[in-house]
Motif scaffolding. Structure first.
Motif, short mmCIF file in Angstrom:
data_model
loop_
_atom_site.label_atom_id
_atom_site.label_comp_id
_atom_site.label_asym_id
_atom_site.label_seq_id
_atom_site.Cartn_x
_atom_site.Cartn_y
_atom_site.Cartn_z
N ARG A 14 -15.73 44.47 20.92
CA ARG A 14 -14.81 44.39 19.78
C ARG A 14 -13.75 43.34 20.06
O ARG A 14 -13.09 43.35 21.09
CB ARG A 14 -14.15 45.74 19.54
N ILE A 15 -13.58 42.43 19.10
CA ILE A 15 -12.54 41.42 19.17
C ILE A 15 -11.60 41.64 17.99
O ILE A 15 -12.02 41.64 16.84
CB ILE A 15 -13.12 39.99 19.12
N ARG A 16 -10.33 41.86 18.29
CA ARG A 16 -9.33 42.08 17.26
C ARG A 16 -8.35 40.91 17.24
O ARG A 16 -7.65 40.67 18.23
CB ARG A 16 -8.54 43.37 17.53
N PRO A 17 -8.28 40.17 16.12
CA PRO A 17 -7.23 39.15 16.01
C PRO A 17 -5.87 39.81 16.10
O PRO A 17 -5.66 40.90 15.56
CB PRO A 17 -7.47 38.54 14.63
N VAL A 18 -4.94 39.17 16.79
CA VAL A 18 -3.60 39.73 16.92
C VAL A 18 -2.61 38.63 16.52
O VAL A 18 -2.63 37.53 17.06
CB VAL A 18 -3.35 40.26 18.35
N THR A 19 -1.78 38.95 15.56
CA THR A 19 -0.88 37.94 14.99
C THR A 19 0.46 37.86 15.71
O THR A 19 1.20 36.89 15.53
CB THR A 19 -0.64 38.25 13.50
N GLY A 20 0.80 38.88 16.48
CA GLY A 20 2.08 38.87 17.16
C GLY A 20 2.34 40.21 17.82
O GLY A 20 1.50 41.12 17.77
N PRO A 21 3.51 40.36 18.42
CA PRO A 21 3.79 41.59 19.18
C PRO A 21 3.85 42.85 18.34
O PRO A 21 3.67 43.95 18.86
CB PRO A 21 5.15 41.29 19.83
N ALA A 22 4.09 42.72 17.03
CA ALA A 22 4.18 43.91 16.17
C ALA A 22 2.84 44.27 15.54
O ALA A 22 2.76 45.24 14.77
CB ALA A 22 5.23 43.69 15.08
N ASP A 23 1.78 43.54 15.86
CA ASP A 23 0.47 43.80 15.27
C ASP A 23 -0.03 45.18 15.69
O ASP A 23 0.07 45.55 16.86
CB ASP A 23 -0.52 42.72 15.73
N PRO A 24 -0.59 45.98 14.76
CA PRO A 24 -1.12 47.31 15.12
C PRO A 24 -2.17 47.28 16.22
O PRO A 24 -2.37 48.27 16.93
CB PRO A 24 -1.70 47.82 13.81
N ALA A 25 -2.86 46.14 16.38
CA ALA A 25 -3.87 46.03 17.42
C ALA A 25 -3.28 46.21 18.81
O ALA A 25 -3.96 46.68 19.73
CB ALA A 25 -4.58 44.67 17.33
N VAL A 26 -1.99 45.88 18.97
CA VAL A 26 -1.34 46.05 20.27
C VAL A 26 -1.25 47.53 20.62
O VAL A 26 -1.50 47.93 21.77
CB VAL A 26 0.06 45.40 20.26
N LEU A 27 -0.91 48.37 19.65
CA LEU A 27 -0.82 49.81 19.90
C LEU A 27 -2.20 50.40 20.19
O LEU A 27 -2.34 51.28 21.05
CB LEU A 27 -0.19 50.52 18.71
N GLU A 28 -3.21 49.92 19.49
CA GLU A 28 -4.58 50.38 19.77
C GLU A 28 -4.98 50.02 21.20
O GLU A 28 -5.54 50.84 21.93
CB GLU A 28 -5.56 49.75 18.79
N ALA A 29 -4.67 48.79 21.60
CA ALA A 29 -5.00 48.34 22.95
C ALA A 29 -4.25 49.15 24.01
O ALA A 29 -4.81 49.51 25.05
CB ALA A 29 -4.68 46.86 23.09
N ALA A 30 -2.98 49.45 23.74
CA ALA A 30 -2.18 50.23 24.69
C ALA A 30 -2.77 51.62 24.89
O ALA A 30 -2.79 52.14 26.01
CB ALA A 30 -0.74 50.33 24.20
N ALA A 31 -3.27 52.23 23.81
CA ALA A 31 -3.88 53.55 23.92
C ALA A 31 -5.15 53.50 24.78
O ALA A 31 -5.41 54.41 25.58
CB ALA A 31 -4.20 54.09 22.53
N ILE A 32 -5.92 52.44 24.63
CA ILE A 32 -7.12 52.26 25.46
C ILE A 32 -6.74 52.15 26.93
O ILE A 32 -7.36 52.76 27.81
CB ILE A 32 -7.91 51.02 25.00
N LEU A 33 -5.70 51.38 27.21
CA LEU A 33 -5.25 51.19 28.59
C LEU A 33 -4.76 52.51 29.20
O LEU A 33 -5.08 52.84 30.34
CB LEU A 33 -4.15 50.13 28.65
N ARG A 34 -3.99 53.26 28.44
CA ARG A 34 -3.49 54.55 28.95
C ARG A 34 -4.62 55.52 29.21
O ARG A 34 -4.52 56.42 30.06
CB ARG A 34 -2.49 55.15 27.97
N GLY A 35 -5.74 55.35 28.49
CA GLY A 35 -6.91 56.20 28.68
C GLY A 35 -7.85 55.72 29.78
O GLY A 35 -8.94 56.28 29.95
N GLY A 36 -7.46 54.68 30.51
CA GLY A 36 -8.29 54.19 31.62
C GLY A 36 -9.25 53.09 31.24
O GLY A 36 -10.12 52.73 32.05
N GLY A 37 -9.12 52.54 30.02
CA GLY A 37 -10.04 51.49 29.58
C GLY A 37 -9.59 50.09 29.95
O GLY A 37 -8.55 49.90 30.58
N LEU A 38 -10.41 49.12 29.55
CA LEU A 38 -10.15 47.71 29.83
C LEU A 38 -9.87 46.96 28.55
O LEU A 38 -10.61 47.11 27.56
CB LEU A 38 -11.35 47.07 30.53
#
Length: 328
Positions: free
Chosen positions: A3-27
């Protein structure tokens, strides 16, 4: 399918999705101002082990922990000397990695079993937002297979690592194009272990004399920091460095010739590429160019040797390691 998610800046919702993956042990692969990093929770040994497995990275090669500033860095080191504080105040956020004695909070796998930890605060707004949203330091080497070309585009990450990454944040091309300068502060005098966008003269102006390490760590030996192996940053094609203006008498397979400042006459069938005689521009473009030549099916790349002055130090380092012979 990665999955590739375009990210427009620090407030992009994709950042929160990515952070949740990281907290769950993902890459999660994410852009920095240098190259794309392959991120995991830096305090989770199992998550960091996934980085090593995805990259095929030797266990002797430590990873850099990315933090959002000096306060987070101090919690990860046994000592935070005045020289570290001065350097962080001057160059963070930015492409400077500091190597210091590690605290007990840093997992052994992050340090490759060594006594020190490499720390940096990236200048990319998406990278900083991701670190803060995850709420922990991120272990993040370059997002590519070990020893191969570092990625400066999200597409490079997908091509190299594929489904081994849970999510790729696409922030467009990286700016610097070369990995951070690594400065070892764990010894009696500051020592550059890997040259990068922060030049020796910039460091000397802040902290006084620094040493420059230009060797290679043998296979199987623990590295103090990334980028110290003899062969690294290599394209799939055979890369050979030649004197400026050497040209090519005849093609050997699908060949390309990269000139700096000028391009000699080349035989038919050889792809000629002209780069300006500008170290900053070449550094920013180098990996992207080598990726393009690999993707075009080139089997042999000849590139003119850069000048010997300090401005080209980081480019010379990458090309020296990228052109080193592959060991069996």
């Amino acid at each position: 399918m990665t999955r590739i998610r375009p990210v427009t800046g620090p407030a992009d919702p994709a950042v929160l999705e990515a952070a949740a993956i990281l907290r769950g042990g993902g890459l999660v692969a994410f852009p920095t101002e240098t190259v794309y990093g392959l991120g995991a929770d830096g305090l989770n040994s199992e998550a960091v082990a996934r980085i090593y497995a995805a990259k095929g990275r030797p266990a002797t090669n430590p990873v850099i922990l990315h933090v959002d500033g000096p306060d987070a860095a101090r919690a990860l080191v046994a000592t935070w000397p005045e020289v570290a504080a001065v350097l962080a105040a001057r160059f963070w956020p930015g492409p400077l990695t500091l190597v210091l004695p590690a605290s007990e909070a840093v997992p052994s796998i992050v340090r490759a079993g060594g006594p020190s930890v490499a720390l940096r605060c990236p200048a990319h707004p998406v990278a900083l937002a991701l670190i803060r949203a995850a709420g922990r330091p991120l272990a993040a080497p370059s997002a590519n297979r070990s020893q191969h070309l570092s990625p400066t585009l999200a597409a490079h990450v997908a091509s190299s690592l594929g489904d081994a990454v849970d999510l790729i944040l696409d922030g467009g091309p990286t700016e610097a194009g070369l990995e951070s300068t690594i400065l070892d502060l764990s010894g009696p005098r500051p020592r550059i272990l890997r040259p990068g966008p922060i030049a020796p003269a910039d460091l000397v102006a802040v902290v006084g004399p620094v040493e420059l390490w230009e060797g290679a760590v043998a296979a199987g030996e623990i590295q103090a920091a990334p980028g110290m192996a003899e062969r690294h940053y290599a394209p799939r094609a055979r890369l050979e460095l030649v004197v400026p203006g050497a040209g090519l008498s005849r093609p050997q397979g699908r060949s390309a010739y990269v000139g700096l400042g000028s391009l000699p006459a080349l035989p038919e069938g050889v792809r000629g590429v002209l780069l300006p005689l500008d170290a900053e521009v070449v550094g920013a473009r180098l990996y992207a160019l080598l990726h393009d030549l690999d993707d075009a099916g080139c089997e042999w790349i000849l590139m003119e040797r850069p000048p010997e002055d300090e401005a080209w130090l980081a480019v010379r380092d990458r090309l020296r390691r990228a052109s080193a012979k592959e060991t069996p």
